[in-house]
Design a protein around this motif. Structure first.
Motif, PDB file in Angstrom:
ATOM      1  N   ASN A 243       0.822  -1.208   0.000  1.00 49.87           N
ATOM      2  CA  ASN A 243       0.000   0.000   0.000  1.00 49.87           C
ATOM      3  C   ASN A 243       0.864   1.269   0.000  1.00 49.87           C
ATOM      4  O   ASN A 243       0.353   2.362  -0.217  1.00 49.87           O
ATOM      5  CB  ASN A 243      -0.903   0.010   1.230  1.00 49.87           C
TER       6      ASN A 243
ATOM      7  N   HIS B 296       1.108   3.198  -3.266  1.00 48.17           N
ATOM      8  CA  HIS B 296      -0.193   3.794  -3.578  1.00 48.17           C
ATOM      9  C   HIS B 296      -0.518   4.997  -2.698  1.00 48.17           C
ATOM     10  O   HIS B 296      -1.457   5.741  -2.970  1.00 48.17           O
ATOM     11  CB  HIS B 296      -1.294   2.733  -3.466  1.00 48.17           C
ATOM     12  N   ALA B 297       0.233   5.151  -1.597  1.00 49.20           N
ATOM     13  CA  ALA B 297       0.042   6.334  -0.739  1.00 49.20           C
ATOM     14  C   ALA B 297       0.884   7.504  -1.251  1.00 49.20           C
ATOM     15  O   ALA B 297       0.867   8.589  -0.684  1.00 49.20           O
ATOM     16  CB  ALA B 297       0.436   6.000   0.704  1.00 49.20           C
TER      17      ALA B 297
ATOM     18  N   GLN C 168       6.646   0.639   6.748  1.00 47.44           N
ATOM     19  CA  GLN C 168       5.744   0.304   7.861  1.00 47.44           C
ATOM     20  C   GLN C 168       6.153  -1.001   8.561  1.00 47.44           C
ATOM     21  O   GLN C 168       5.652  -1.291   9.641  1.00 47.44           O
ATOM     22  CB  GLN C 168       4.296   0.226   7.376  1.00 47.44           C
TER      23      GLN C 168
ATOM     24  N   LEU D 102      -0.674  -5.656   7.895  1.00 49.42           N
ATOM     25  CA  LEU D 102      -1.863  -5.196   7.173  1.00 49.42           C
ATOM     26  C   LEU D 102      -2.406  -6.273   6.249  1.00 49.42           C
ATOM     27  O   LEU D 102      -3.589  -6.316   5.953  1.00 49.42           O
ATOM     28  CB  LEU D 102      -1.494  -3.999   6.302  1.00 49.42           C
TER      29      LEU D 102
ATOM     30  N   LYS E 264       1.648   9.810 -11.038  1.00 48.57           N
ATOM     31  CA  LYS E 264       0.258   9.593 -10.631  1.00 48.57           C
ATOM     32  C   LYS E 264      -0.190  10.568  -9.538  1.00 48.57           C
ATOM     33  O   LYS E 264      -1.369  10.825  -9.365  1.00 48.57           O
ATOM     34  CB  LYS E 264       0.151   8.138 -10.132  1.00 48.57           C
TER      35      LYS E 264
ATOM     36  N   THR F  66       1.499   2.938   6.740  1.00 49.52           N
ATOM     37  CA  THR F  66       1.851   4.068   5.880  1.00 49.52           C
ATOM     38  C   THR F  66       0.587   4.531   5.168  1.00 49.52           C
ATOM     39  O   THR F  66      -0.138   3.718   4.590  1.00 49.52           O
ATOM     40  CB  THR F  66       2.904   3.642   4.836  1.00 49.52           C
ATOM     41  N   GLY F  67       0.305   5.829   5.247  1.00 50.17           N
ATOM     42  CA  GLY F  67      -0.920   6.338   4.649  1.00 50.17           C
ATOM     43  C   GLY F  67      -0.738   7.679   3.970  1.00 50.17           C
ATOM     44  O   GLY F  67       0.354   8.263   3.966  1.00 50.17           O
ATOM     45  N   TYR F  68      -1.837   8.141   3.394  1.00 49.41           N
ATOM     46  CA  TYR F  68      -1.876   9.397   2.644  1.00 49.41           C
ATOM     47  C   TYR F  68      -2.744  10.386   3.395  1.00 49.41           C
ATOM     48  O   TYR F  68      -3.794  10.013   3.926  1.00 49.41           O
ATOM     49  CB  TYR F  68      -2.473   9.123   1.260  1.00 49.41           C
TER      50      TYR F  68
ATOM     51  N   GLU G 211      -7.894   3.588  -3.946  1.00 47.86           N
ATOM     52  CA  GLU G 211      -6.901   3.245  -4.979  1.00 47.86           C
ATOM     53  C   GLU G 211      -5.643   2.639  -4.378  1.00 47.86           C
ATOM     54  O   GLU G 211      -4.521   3.029  -4.705  1.00 47.86           O
ATOM     55  CB  GLU G 211      -6.566   4.484  -5.816  1.00 47.86           C
ATOM     56  N   GLY G 212      -5.855   1.709  -3.460  1.00 49.25           N
ATOM     57  CA  GLY G 212      -4.723   0.976  -2.888  1.00 49.25           C
ATOM     58  C   GLY G 212      -4.059   1.668  -1.709  1.00 49.25           C
ATOM     59  O   GLY G 212      -3.104   1.146  -1.138  1.00 49.25           O
ATOM     60  N   ALA G 213      -4.543   2.874  -1.347  1.00 53.38           N
ATOM     61  CA  ALA G 213      -3.902   3.624  -0.262  1.00 53.38           C
ATOM     62  C   ALA G 213      -4.823   3.764   0.953  1.00 53.38           C
ATOM     63  O   ALA G 213      -6.036   3.909   0.807  1.00 53.38           O
ATOM     64  CB  ALA G 213      -3.514   5.006  -0.752  1.00 53.38           C
ATOM     65  N   TYR G 214      -4.218   3.739   2.141  1.00 49.63           N
ATOM     66  CA  TYR G 214      -4.945   4.047   3.365  1.00 49.63           C
ATOM     67  C   TYR G 214      -4.939   5.566   3.519  1.00 49.63           C
ATOM     68  O   TYR G 214      -3.864   6.173   3.605  1.00 49.63           O
ATOM     69  CB  TYR G 214      -4.284   3.394   4.582  1.00 49.63           C
TER      70      TYR G 214
END
Lengths: 376, 100
Positions: free
Chosen positions: A133, A136-137, A240, B14, B51, B72-74, B92-95
């Motif tokens: 993920n 993608h973040a 992570q 996760l 992207k 890990t996130g946005y 889209e694949g992100a937290y």
């Protein structure tokens, strides 16, 4: 069995529009072979990361063997992201240790400046786990070290100024290196005020894209530069999953193994090349390799201990930050600089340097190699 | 929010894994985790991959969700270490996280 460095070669690092990847590869290899007295070579290993993805060129090993008239010797390209060069060097050593080869040519090369930043970023991101993920973040390689830097600042007394001091030191070293990419002087203010890439890392905190190549000839025949140990380790491929964000276990473990095999410790090392893909990385890895206590690497930089005249000189070549970072060539070019240091012929020569260490990192800590060399 | 826990040593991840990286056990249980956590660290990305270019500058955060799990996130809100955040959505694949 003992293994020795016999010859070294390196091209100019930078934007080399007039030279093809093959030109660079052959130029560095010819220089290394000449320096070694043109010995018979039993195998060739080439470190390279993105020759396929951005230059549409593979079979690099066979190209070297053919164009240099080395005969039908076995060759291979070695890929380990930014540690491709260090791993290629290690494969040569393992090949000699196995008894299969007597003398091996190792080269590293990358051609990156002909494509756009977007294309290069995409290609470099191949060194992240696609199924995670994190990509993608919107995480990037500088992003990882930005996250690490903010936590390092939080837990220690370090600030952006300490990162700038790393970048400044490496720039000052590169100014004396005619093969370096960046030889223009910079000031601490200019470095601190430069545009942000990923906070707190600015432009000068990040290694550039670079064209270039380096080569080394190693052999079981004696020379005055002995390879005391070769070690490699792997680590987490995702941020992570790091148990301790302020540690890069692959660096620590490869260092521990290299010291153990050489029967040496960090206190014995006179001169060091560390994989400073980012200013923050140099500080963390200087702690991982045992040169300074955890959380205190930034103090060593502040006190000038890592300058060429300090007690633990790091990146006398200018490092990735200012010498440049042609990915597959980087690990081999570190051996080039350490060998010069031990021969007493280096830019930013450390007086009386007898034992040197080179550490090459791949990914965000996926791979690390450590090699210890000694003048004998 | 769902995570996986190693049935042998309690390692949390996760995603389910073939082998637990801590003990090499192969069985994982699905666990529900609290959707709030604390910012362990972060960065603000100015130079982004293609992207994400139109979103820059944006934040990539590392959120401490449980004692054993960081994610890990946005985020598109300003944050600091120690800030309390909540899982907003999986996009889209992100937290994606937001401030509490």
């Amino acid at each position: 069995m003992s293994i020795y460095v016999h010859g070294i070669g390196m091209t100019k690092f930078g934007k080399l529009e007039d030279k093809t990847m093959k030109d660079l590869l052959l130029e560095a290899s010819i220089e290394a072979l000449k320096d070694a007295g043109n010995p018979e070579v039993d195998a060739v290993f080439v470190g390279n990361f993105m020759g396929g993805s951005v230059y549409n060129q593979e079979i690099l090993g066979a190209i070297v063997a053919n164009d240099l008239g080395l005969g039908y010797v076995p060759t291979a390209k070695i890929e380990g992201a930014c540690a491709s060069g260090g791993i290629a060097f290690r494969q040569a050593i393992l090949g000699i240790l196995s008894g299969e080869y007597d003398t091996v040519l190792v080269a590293g090369v990358e051609k990156m400046k002909h494509v756009s930043t977007i294309e290069v970023t995409e290609a470099i991101n191949a060194a992240m786990d696609n199924d995670s993920n994190e990509k993608h973040a919107g995480l990037t390689f500088p992003g990882f070290f930005g996250v690490l830097a903010n936590r390092y600042f939080h837990e220690t007394g370090a600030t952006k100024k300490h990162l700038a001091q790393v970048a400044l030191k490496n720039r000052e070293n590169a100014i004396n290196n005619p093969l370096a990419q960046f030889t223009k002087p910079a000031t601490i203010e200019e470095i601190m005020e430069a545009r942000m890439i990923t906070e707190p890392l600015g432009l000068f905190d990040c290694s550039p894209t670079t064209d270039g190549a380096a080569a080394v000839v190693v052999s079981k025949n004696k020379s005055d530069i002995e390879i005391k140990s070769s070690a490699q380790a792997s680590g987490p491929t995702q941020m992570q999953n790091a148990e301790n964000l302020l540690s890069i276990p692959a660096v620590g473990e490869s260092g521990r193994l290299a010291y153990e095999k050489a029967g040496l410790g960090p206190e014995d090392i006179d001169v060091v090349e560390i994989h400073d893909c980012f200013s923050m990385t140099e500080i963390i890895s200087s702690e991982e390799l045992g040169f300074f206590n955890r959380g205190e690497g930034y103090l060593a930089v502040e006190q000038g201990r890592t300058k060429p005249d300090g007690d633990k000189p790091i990146n006398t070549s200018g490092g990735l930050l200012s010498k440049g970072h042609p990915i597959g060539a980087t690990g081999v070019s570190q051996i080039y600089q350490i060998t010069h240091q031990l021969r007493g012929t280096a830019v930013n020569q450390v007086e009386g340097a007898k034992i040197g260490l080179a550490q090459n990192l791949g990914g965000t800590g996926s791979y690390s190699t450590v090699h210890i060399l000694e003048r004998v | 929010m769902q995570a996986y826990q190693c049935r042998h040593c309690g390692y949390e991840s996760l995603t389910t894994k073939y082998y637990c990286p801590k003990c090499r056990h192969t069985e994982f249980s699905k666990v529900n985790i609290n959707e709030t956590g604390d910012i362990y660290s972060y960065t603000t990305i100015h130079i982004a991959p293609p992207k994400f270019a139109e979103h820059a500058p944006y934040h990539v955060v590392l959120v401490q969700m449980t004692d054993r799990l960081r994610v890990t996130g946005y985020m598109n809100q300003d944050v600091n270490i120690g800030d309390r955040v909540r899982f907003k959505e999986f996009s889209e694949g992100a937290y994606v996280f937001e401030k509490v």
